[in-house]
Structures are given as C-alpha cells and as structure tokens.
Design a protein around this motif. Sequence first.
Motif, mmCIF file in Angstrom:
data_model
loop_
_atom_site.group_PDB
_atom_site.id
_atom_site.type_symbol
_atom_site.label_atom_id
_atom_site.label_comp_id
_atom_site.label_asym_id
_atom_site.label_seq_id
_atom_site.Cartn_x
_atom_site.Cartn_y
_atom_site.Cartn_z
ATOM 1 N N THR A 139 77.030 66.597 20.531
ATOM 2 C CA THR A 139 78.578 66.077 19.998
ATOM 3 C C THR A 139 78.396 66.358 18.317
ATOM 4 O O THR A 139 79.502 66.753 18.396
ATOM 5 C CB THR A 139 78.712 64.475 20.409
ATOM 6 N N VAL A 184 80.967 69.327 17.395
ATOM 7 C CA VAL A 184 82.627 68.587 17.526
ATOM 8 C C VAL A 184 82.544 69.571 15.690
ATOM 9 O O VAL A 184 83.712 70.035 14.929
ATOM 10 C CB VAL A 184 83.065 67.564 17.082
ATOM 11 N N SER A 201 87.590 69.159 13.661
ATOM 12 C CA SER A 201 86.020 68.398 14.620
ATOM 13 C C SER A 201 87.237 66.889 15.160
ATOM 14 O O SER A 201 86.073 66.765 15.887
ATOM 15 C CB SER A 201 85.741 68.521 13.095
ATOM 16 N N GLY A 234 84.355 73.139 16.148
ATOM 17 C CA GLY A 234 85.905 72.074 15.165
ATOM 18 C C GLY A 234 86.250 73.029 12.978
ATOM 19 O O GLY A 234 86.410 73.984 13.302
ATOM 20 N N TYR A 275 85.998 66.415 23.634
ATOM 21 C CA TYR A 275 85.129 66.772 24.193
ATOM 22 C C TYR A 275 84.336 65.933 25.225
ATOM 23 O O TYR A 275 83.906 66.454 26.193
ATOM 24 C CB TYR A 275 83.690 67.369 22.901
ATOM 25 N N LEU A 296 88.743 67.950 18.368
ATOM 26 C CA LEU A 296 87.299 68.295 19.487
ATOM 27 C C LEU A 296 86.385 66.922 19.173
ATOM 28 O O LEU A 296 86.034 66.647 21.122
ATOM 29 C CB LEU A 296 85.934 68.855 18.301
ATOM 30 N N CYS A 297 86.529 65.805 18.701
ATOM 31 C CA CYS A 297 85.495 64.417 19.207
ATOM 32 C C CYS A 297 86.462 63.923 20.048
ATOM 33 O O CYS A 297 85.308 62.929 21.103
ATOM 34 C CB CYS A 297 85.395 63.641 17.656
#
Length: 294
Positions: A132, A136, A171, A140, A178, A174-175
């Motif tokens: 992860t 990210v 990011s 990101g 995702y 994206l966190c």
Amino acid sequence: MNLSLSSAWRLLRIPFSVFLMPIFWFAVSATPTISVWRAAAVFCILHLLVYPASNGYNSYYDRDEGSIGGLKHPPQVTESLYWLVLVFDVLAVGLSLLISWPFAVMVLVYLLVSKAYSFKGIRLKKYPFLSTLVVVLFQGAFTFVMVQVGSGVPMDQIQDDTNLLLALVSSLFLCGSYPLTQVYQHQEDARRGDQTLSLLLGLTGTFLFAGISMLLATSVLLYTYFLRNQNTHSLLFLLGTFPVILVFTRWVLRVQKDAAVADFDHTMQMNKVSSLSMSFTFAGILAWQIWHLG
C-alpha cells in the motif's frame, strides 16, 4: 493479430489507464508554468505505455482467473504478454529520453517498482502495508512530481512547500481509493497468498479506511488552496467531486445490507465516477487558471 497477441494486448488494459488520469490533471493544474507539448507527450507516455506495461506485467504473474480492473473476464496469459510488456517498457523509456533525462529516469524507476510489486521473487503485493505504501507513494506523489518534471516545470516551483503538499494530497487520495479496488478480489488474493490491505481490513474496515483517507486528503487540499489564496479552486473541487461522495455513500449503505454488492461491477462504477469527476475537476481548474491568467 493472432489469438495469443490479441489476448496479450487486452491484458495491457489500456482503457483502464483512464482511472489514473486524475494525477496528471492534478499535477499540471498545480502550476501554470508548463510546456503544452511536453505535457501532452508526458500524458501519452504514461497512459499509453507506462501504465499498460505495469498492468500487463501484473497480469503476467498474477494469472487471474477472476475479474481484474478493466476486464470482467480476462483472457488466458501467454508468453506474448511478457514480450509485449518489454516492448512497451523500452518505448516508454526511449520516448521519455526525448523529453528529458530526469523524466526518463523517473519513468524507469516507476516501471521497476511496479515490477517489484508483482514479480514472484519479490512480490511486494504479499505485504499489505508495504504494498500500500509503495502504491500510494509511486502512483501518487512520485507520479505527481514526475508529470511536472516531464512537463517542464522549474525545479524551484516543484520544490515549493505548497506544491509538495499537493503531491502529498495525491498520495492521500490514492490511499483512500487503492483498497477499494481490492474489495472484490478477496477470494482471488487469498488463493494466491496475497495479504492485501483490503483483505486484512475486511469490507467494513476497507470502506472506513477509504472514507477517512479521502476526508484527510480533501482537508489538506483545501488548506493548501487556502495557503495559495486559491479559494476558487476549493469551490470548483467541492462542486466537481460531489458525485463521488454520493456514489461512495450509496455504495457503503448497500454493502452494509448485502456484502455481495462489493463486487466487480460496483467497484468499477466507483472507479469510473471517481476518476472522471477528479479528472474533469482538475482539468477545469487548469482551464480556469489559464483563462484567469490570460
């Protein structure tokens, strides 16, 4: 095109690259100092070569039997896919060198990291927190900066504190998004021994984690726009991404009643609404900025 090459081409999932467009538009909207032709070249290299190469390499080692992002019924993996990915890798780095060597280096690093994510000898995908973090960070903030480097943004503007805050925001978004892309693959991931973050968190935990991450990302984004005295950007963002909130909330409520709703179709719908809303929003902010300055 023979059947083997046709299947390999489908597994590159080029249309799926649309879900990664928001990072590009976000990065170029963060500063008006871009070269239009270089930004256009960066867009093509990333979305037509880099991302498809990463998708294809991931499919080559995963050999999914169930649905994957962009393909509800993926074809069988063949050796043609491996060689097609290498062609895309070479083209991506080679064309990037025509833009600038720093951009080419960043593209190469991105491609190598994406392969470490899937390659059976390393397979970062097996480790929920590490994978992860890698995703990210590289999809990101790293990509955010890579787009700006390739688009000709001066280094002093890239290193500006508020610009780096915006890179962090990419990011954080994206966190949130995702783990949502993993909710329908719990059985497939468990079969391969991949302990993804979503599998670790469970359905309820995944949606809660995503909601908190997106709320944090939005808060930092609005704060950064405030520091930049770009309150109009904040308004445009809130208006443009309102559909994302509606679709996400509706999906969460439905999953609470029926876990089967956390399936491929609803995940792709969430991705589609989120990516298109974000892309249109940041493209709109860029257009407004150009018009305002002009």
